[in-house]
Design a protein around this motif. Structure first.
Motif, PDB file in Angstrom:
ATOM      1  N   ARG A  55       0.829  -1.211   0.000  1.00 24.65           N
ATOM      2  CA  ARG A  55       0.000   0.000   0.000  1.00 24.65           C
ATOM      3  C   ARG A  55       0.865   1.263   0.000  1.00 24.65           C
ATOM      4  N   GLY A  56       2.175   1.085   0.117  1.00 25.46           N
ATOM      5  CA  GLY A  56       3.071   2.238   0.077  1.00 25.46           C
ATOM      6  C   GLY A  56       4.012   2.272   1.270  1.00 25.46           C
ATOM      7  N   TYR A  57       4.763   3.360   1.365  1.00 23.00           N
ATOM      8  CA  TYR A  57       5.743   3.548   2.430  1.00 23.00           C
ATOM      9  C   TYR A  57       5.092   4.248   3.627  1.00 23.00           C
ATOM     10  N   VAL A  58       5.325   3.696   4.816  1.00 28.64           N
ATOM     11  CA  VAL A  58       4.769   4.253   6.040  1.00 28.64           C
ATOM     12  C   VAL A  58       5.918   4.471   7.022  1.00 28.64           C
ATOM     13  N   LEU A  59       6.032   5.692   7.536  1.00 30.75           N
ATOM     14  CA  LEU A  59       7.104   6.000   8.474  1.00 30.75           C
ATOM     15  C   LEU A  59       6.848   5.312   9.811  1.00 30.75           C
ATOM     16  N   ALA A  60       7.825   4.523  10.272  1.00 32.94           N
ATOM     17  CA  ALA A  60       7.732   3.843  11.567  1.00 32.94           C
ATOM     18  C   ALA A  60       8.458   4.614  12.664  1.00 32.94           C
ATOM     19  N   GLY A  61       9.294   5.574  12.294  1.00 35.54           N
ATOM     20  CA  GLY A  61       9.993   6.369  13.303  1.00 35.54           C
ATOM     21  C   GLY A  61      11.244   7.011  12.738  1.00 35.54           C
ATOM     22  N   SER A  62      11.651   8.132  13.350  1.00 35.76           N
ATOM     23  CA  SER A  62      12.895   8.822  13.010  1.00 35.76           C
ATOM     24  C   SER A  62      13.701   8.984  14.290  1.00 35.76           C
ATOM     25  N   PHE A  63      15.020   8.710  14.197  1.00 35.52           N
ATOM     26  CA  PHE A  63      15.856   8.661  15.388  1.00 35.52           C
ATOM     27  C   PHE A  63      17.190   9.343  15.125  1.00 35.52           C
ATOM     28  N   VAL A  64      17.511  10.324  15.967  1.00 36.01           N
ATOM     29  CA  VAL A  64      18.775  11.048  15.853  1.00 36.01           C
ATOM     30  C   VAL A  64      19.880  10.194  16.456  1.00 36.01           C
ATOM     31  N   THR A  65      20.930   9.927  15.687  1.00 31.73           N
ATOM     32  CA  THR A  65      22.076   9.175  16.199  1.00 31.73           C
ATOM     33  C   THR A  65      23.302  10.060  16.369  1.00 31.73           C
ATOM     34  N   GLY A  66      23.147  11.374  16.217  1.00 28.48           N
ATOM     35  CA  GLY A  66      24.250  12.298  16.447  1.00 28.48           C
ATOM     36  C   GLY A  66      25.393  12.079  15.488  1.00 28.48           C
ATOM     37  N   LYS A  67      26.614  11.959  16.019  1.00 26.14           N
ATOM     38  CA  LYS A  67      27.809  11.784  15.205  1.00 26.14           C
ATOM     39  C   LYS A  67      28.025  10.343  14.769  1.00 26.14           C
ATOM     40  N   ALA A  68      27.161   9.428  15.208  1.00 26.84           N
ATOM     41  CA  ALA A  68      27.356   8.001  14.943  1.00 26.84           C
ATOM     42  C   ALA A  68      26.928   7.668  13.513  1.00 26.84           C
ATOM     43  N   GLU A  69      27.809   7.933  12.566  1.00 29.23           N
ATOM     44  CA  GLU A  69      27.493   7.717  11.156  1.00 29.23           C
ATOM     45  C   GLU A  69      27.197   6.257  10.849  1.00 29.23           C
ATOM     46  N   ALA A  70      27.905   5.342  11.500  1.00 27.61           N
ATOM     47  CA  ALA A  70      27.757   3.924  11.185  1.00 27.61           C
ATOM     48  C   ALA A  70      26.632   3.241  11.963  1.00 27.61           C
ATOM     49  N   ALA A  71      25.926   3.987  12.826  1.00 29.49           N
ATOM     50  CA  ALA A  71      24.886   3.373  13.648  1.00 29.49           C
ATOM     51  C   ALA A  71      23.753   2.830  12.779  1.00 29.49           C
ATOM     52  N   GLN A  72      23.289   1.645  13.117  1.00 37.88           N
ATOM     53  CA  GLN A  72      22.136   1.038  12.475  1.00 37.88           C
ATOM     54  C   GLN A  72      21.212   0.467  13.547  1.00 37.88           C
ATOM     55  N   LEU A  73      20.074  -0.045  13.116  1.00 38.04           N
ATOM     56  CA  LEU A  73      19.185  -0.731  14.049  1.00 38.04           C
ATOM     57  C   LEU A  73      19.759  -2.130  14.285  1.00 38.04           C
ATOM     58  N   ALA A  74      20.293  -2.366  15.479  1.00 41.56           N
ATOM     59  CA  ALA A  74      20.884  -3.660  15.812  1.00 41.56           C
ATOM     60  C   ALA A  74      19.774  -4.611  16.255  1.00 41.56           C
ATOM     61  N   THR A  75      19.593  -5.704  15.521  1.00 41.06           N
ATOM     62  CA  THR A  75      18.477  -6.618  15.752  1.00 41.06           C
ATOM     63  C   THR A  75      18.797  -7.600  16.866  1.00 41.06           C
ATOM     64  N   ASP A  76      17.862  -7.745  17.800  1.00 44.79           N
ATOM     65  CA  ASP A  76      17.971  -8.708  18.893  1.00 44.79           C
ATOM     66  C   ASP A  76      16.584  -9.317  19.092  1.00 44.79           C
ATOM     67  N   GLY A  77      16.259 -10.315  18.269  1.00 43.73           N
ATOM     68  CA  GLY A  77      14.909 -10.859  18.269  1.00 43.73           C
ATOM     69  C   GLY A  77      13.920  -9.814  17.788  1.00 43.73           C
ATOM     70  N   ALA A  78      12.897  -9.534  18.596  1.00 46.52           N
ATOM     71  CA  ALA A  78      11.897  -8.528  18.228  1.00 46.52           C
ATOM     72  C   ALA A  78      12.312  -7.123  18.639  1.00 46.52           C
ATOM     73  N   ILE A  79      13.505  -6.976  19.226  1.00 43.85           N
ATOM     74  CA  ILE A  79      13.980  -5.690  19.722  1.00 43.85           C
ATOM     75  C   ILE A  79      15.079  -5.155  18.811  1.00 43.85           C
ATOM     76  N   PHE A  80      15.086  -3.840  18.631  1.00 46.63           N
ATOM     77  CA  PHE A  80      16.157  -3.158  17.920  1.00 46.63           C
ATOM     78  C   PHE A  80      16.864  -2.227  18.902  1.00 46.63           C
ATOM     79  N   TRP A  81      18.207  -2.231  18.875  1.00 40.91           N
ATOM     80  CA  TRP A  81      18.991  -1.352  19.737  1.00 40.91           C
ATOM     81  C   TRP A  81      19.606  -0.237  18.912  1.00 40.91           C
ATOM     82  N   LEU A  82      19.626   0.962  19.497  1.00 38.63           N
ATOM     83  CA  LEU A  82      20.135   2.145  18.803  1.00 38.63           C
ATOM     84  C   LEU A  82      20.742   3.088  19.838  1.00 38.63           C
ATOM     85  N   PRO A  83      21.868   3.755  19.529  1.00 43.37           N
ATOM     86  CA  PRO A  83      22.420   4.717  20.494  1.00 43.37           C
ATOM     87  C   PRO A  83      21.572   5.982  20.574  1.00 43.37           C
ATOM     88  N   ASP A  84      21.465   6.526  21.760  1.00 45.44           N
ATOM     89  CA  ASP A  84      20.773   7.798  21.969  1.00 45.44           C
ATOM     90  C   ASP A  84      21.741   8.930  21.617  1.00 45.44           C
TER      91      ASP A  84
END
Length: 309
Positions: A108-137
């Motif tokens: 049905r198209g693209y739906v935004l699930a969220g936007s997250f500021v990672t600051g200077k962390a250029e290489a940061a991604q959503l780290a998958t851990d089962g149903a959980i994703f980890w991200l630096p604040d």
């Protein structure tokens, strides 16, 4: 770009984004980041020489999502049972700043699930851990006292996909004390610095951290207590150990400069900039660092102390 450059850049970019939407498409260059069926995720060059990220779902009006210097697809994930796409925006500048925009990629198209500021962390991604994703604040980038602005504390946020959105999950963030003091906290925060020290218990951390090199950029195995004491205090707070976080910050000797100012800065960043404040309050009820609301006076306290000392 100057201190907290990403935030200032995004505030100043709103006009450019409106111009990009109003101008004829033929007059500006566009590129397609991704497509599913007749739906597209588009980047359009603005009249300011920046880029606007647009959702162009078939049969619907184009929707403006963000404005930045550059956008690129950096990750493909699964959100529940739905494919997901992570787009990284870069604000420009020598240090700053990066934001991850996460989309569901549906028929049905693209739906935004969220936007997250990672600051200077250029290489940061959503780290998958089962149903959980980890991200630096990213609210704790540019953390330093006395010299430089190179330290990024990067406490980890746990995100769960719920009702179409990625939201901080306080129960997933609740971790054992040993995780907060060992390398689990920094690994989930995607901090890859070999200088960051790890500990097996609170007493060891409180005893050893003040013995680092105060007021200078250390070499070898030395660390900066001005960064590492707040880092471990945040690791404890983000894992639900609020009392231990206060005890950890108490390791800052009264004889060393900036202790009170650093604690003000930590509280200001939590109340004014962290996207995970509600989850932290659920984890740490009635914690003094999390009480109250952001005030104009606190906005000044979010900046690196080297700017005001």
């Amino acid at each position: 770009m100057g201190l907290r450059g990403g935030r200032l850049h995004r505030l100043g970019a709103a006009l450019g984004l409106l111009i990009a939407l109003a101008a004829p498409a033929a007059a500006q260059r566009e590129r397609v980041l991704d497509s599913v069926g007749s739906h597209r995720l588009v980047v359009r060059e603005t009249s300011e020489g920046e880029e606007a990220l647009l959702v162009a779902n078939s049969g619907a009006r184009r929707q403006a999502m963000a404005n930045d210097q550059r956008f690129e697809v950096v990750q493909r994930i699964t959100l529940g049972n739905t494919p997901g796409l992570v787009v990284r925006g870069w604000s420009g500048g020598a240090y700053c700043c990066f934001t991850l925009h996460v989309f569901q990629r549906t028929q049905r198209g693209y739906v935004l699930a969220g936007s997250f500021v990672t600051g200077k962390a250029e290489a940061a991604q959503l780290a998958t851990d089962g149903a959980i994703f980890w991200l630096p604040d990213g609210a704790f980038d540019f953390w330093d006292v006395g010299a430089g602005r190179s330290n990024d504390l990067m406490p980890p946020i746990a995100l769960r996909f719920t009702q179409g959105r990625l939201r901080p999950d306080p129960e997933a963030m609740r971790r054992p004390l040993a995780d907060a003091l060992g390398d689990s906290c920094t690994a989930r925060g995607q901090n890859r610095s070999s200088r960051v020290p790890h500990f097996t218990g609170l007493e060891a951390a409180i005893a050893e951290l003040p013995a680092g090199t105060w007021g200078s950029n250390p070499g070898g195995d030395n660390w900066r207590p001005e960064a590492e004491i707040p880092r471990r205090a945040l690791c404890l707070l983000y894992a639900g150990h609020g009392d231990a976080a206060i005890a950890m910050f108490g390791a800052w000797p009264a004889a060393q400069r900036h202790r009170a100012a650093a604690e003000r800065q930590l509280r200001a960043r939590l109340l004014c900039e962290s996207a995970t404040l509600p989850a932290l309050r659920a984890l740490n009820p009635d914690h003094p660092w999390l009480a109250g609301e952001c005030t104009p006076a606190m906005q000044d306290d979010t900046t690196a102390l080297t700017r005001i000392n």
